[in-house]
Design an enzyme around this catalytic site. Structure first.
Site, PDB file in Angstrom:
ATOM      1  N   PRO A   1      16.685  77.853  81.475  1.00 14.14           N
ATOM      2  CA  PRO A   1      17.662  78.578  80.656  1.00 14.14           C
ATOM      3  C   PRO A   1      17.045  78.968  79.320  1.00 14.14           C
ATOM      4  CG  PRO A   1      18.598  76.528  81.500  1.00 14.14           C
ATOM      5  CD  PRO A   1      17.139  76.505  81.809  1.00 14.14           C
TER       6      PRO A   1
ATOM      7  N   LYS B   1      16.531  75.804  72.668  1.00 20.59           N
ATOM      8  CA  LYS B   1      16.926  75.305  73.977  1.00 20.59           C
ATOM      9  C   LYS B   1      17.476  73.883  73.914  1.00 20.59           C
ATOM     10  CE  LYS B   1      13.457  78.368  75.988  1.00 20.59           C
ATOM     11  NZ  LYS B   1      12.189  78.482  76.719  1.00 20.59           N
TER      12      LYS B   1
ATOM     13  N   ARG C   1      10.925  70.075  63.997  1.00 24.22           N
ATOM     14  CA  ARG C   1       9.779  70.484  64.823  1.00 24.22           C
ATOM     15  C   ARG C   1       9.983  71.872  65.438  1.00 24.22           C
ATOM     16  NH1 ARG C   1      10.181  64.978  66.507  1.00 24.22           N
ATOM     17  NH2 ARG C   1      11.244  65.566  68.429  1.00 24.22           N
TER      18      ARG C   1
ATOM     19  N   ASN D   1      10.834  83.405  78.948  1.00 24.87           N
ATOM     20  CA  ASN D   1       9.959  84.407  79.556  1.00 24.87           C
ATOM     21  C   ASN D   1      10.620  85.773  79.718  1.00 24.87           C
ATOM     22  OD1 ASN D   1       7.326  84.728  80.343  1.00 24.87           O
ATOM     23  ND2 ASN D   1       7.812  84.534  82.524  1.00 24.87           N
TER      24      ASN D   1
END
Ligand SMILES: [Zn+2]
Length: 305
Positions: free
Chosen positions: A2, A52, A154, A196
């Site tokens: 996802p 994500k 991060r 992607n």
């Protein structure tokens, strides 16, 4: 996997269906039993996505941190009041499934609690009106707000949050790297949430050569790339799909300029998974190559800059 828009939809979904509720938290599979015990019986007070990563905040200060990875997915189910805004018209998406019992012709079935868990359910959240099951996630942990801040530190800026200063931070980071743009867009420390599909589509939309080093991208072009990413991914949150083409490219059934009409799947992208097919703008065959062990789709004619 996802991309960020799916995780933001999940954050909205959790807010819609569970916010303010005291939840029963368990780990039917057992792998998350200790973490579930730390959260069980506490009230969900917030749900936030960054890139994500999903963070569900509970009233006693602990958070459930989930990264779905390649195979993770949430199932939702419950009675007919248990529906989030994000689920309307889009019941089955990557990383997000809903399995409502709509009952039969006599009317909706009464909700009597979650069904017996099926398979390896890492964590189950259950409220008065419904439940959510997580399977297959890369990360599922109960953490403190200090630990959550360390996770965020991060990560790069998330264009779907687009907080003050984020665009400038992205522009500055890109300007300092010799790394190709196609790799920078996939680097979650540079920009969080792009995967992607958006990577390929955004580079095409901005007519950018995937191998252009970040340092050679002008600040104006970097800002345009950020803004287009924010716009495209916001559409993705709304639509529950990645659609990067505009209506003039849609010819299929039901397509057109009308509000609310969406393209057929094969019309939704410019280059992603269209290798060998004609570029929608110039007719050159779309190319496929590997970059950083991921497939990269691009138009060698449109994306020379
Ligand atoms: Zn082209």
């Amino acid at each position: 996997m996802p991309e960020g828009h799916s995780v933001h939809r999940l954050a909205r979904q959790f807010g819609d269906v569970f916010a303010g509720e005291r939840l029963a938290v368990s780990s039917p599979q057992g792998r998350f039993a200790q973490g579930a015990a730390l959260l069980d019986g506490h009230t969900l007070v917030g749900s936030v996505a960054h890139g994500k990563h999903l963070f569900l905040e509970f009233g006693h200060g602990l958070l459930l941190h989930v990264h779905l990875g390649l195979y993770g997915a949430w199932d939702f189910g419950g009675d007919d009041t248990f529906r989030g805004a994000s689920s309307i018209g889009a019941p089955r998406k990557v990383g997000e499934r809903e399995v409502y019992d709509d009952g039969d012709a006599a009317g909706p079935a009464a909700y009597v609690g979650p069904p017996a868990p099926v398979g390896a359910v890492r964590v189950r959240l259950a409220g008065v009106h419904g439940w959510a099951d997580l399977r297959g996630a890369t990360t599922c942990e109960a953490i403190t707000d200090v630990e959550a801040a360390a996770v965020l530190a991060r990560l790069g800026p998330d264009p779907l949050r687009n907080l003050s200063g984020d665009r400038d931070a992205f522009t500055a980071t890109v300007a300092g790297k010799r790394t190709p743009l196609a790799a920078l867009l996939m680097d979650q420390k540079v920009i969080a949430g792009v995967g992607n599909v958006y990577r390929a589509e955004l580079l095409f939309r901005q007519r950018l050569n995937p191998w252009l080093p970040g340092a050679e991208l002008s600040p104006d072009a970097a800002r345009r790339l950020w803004d287009d990413t924010a716009a495209m991914m916001s559409d993705g949150v709304r639509d529950g799909r990645i659609i990067t083409t505009t209506p003039q490219y849609w010819n299929g059934a039901g397509a057109g300029e009308a509000r609310g009409v969406l393209p057929a799947p094969e019309e939704a992208h410019f280059v992603y998974r269209r290798h060998g097919l004609d570029c929608r703008d110039c007719g050159t065959p779309v190319a496929l190559t590997e970059l950083g062990a991921r497939k990269l789709y691009w138009c060698p004619a449109c994306q020379q800059a």
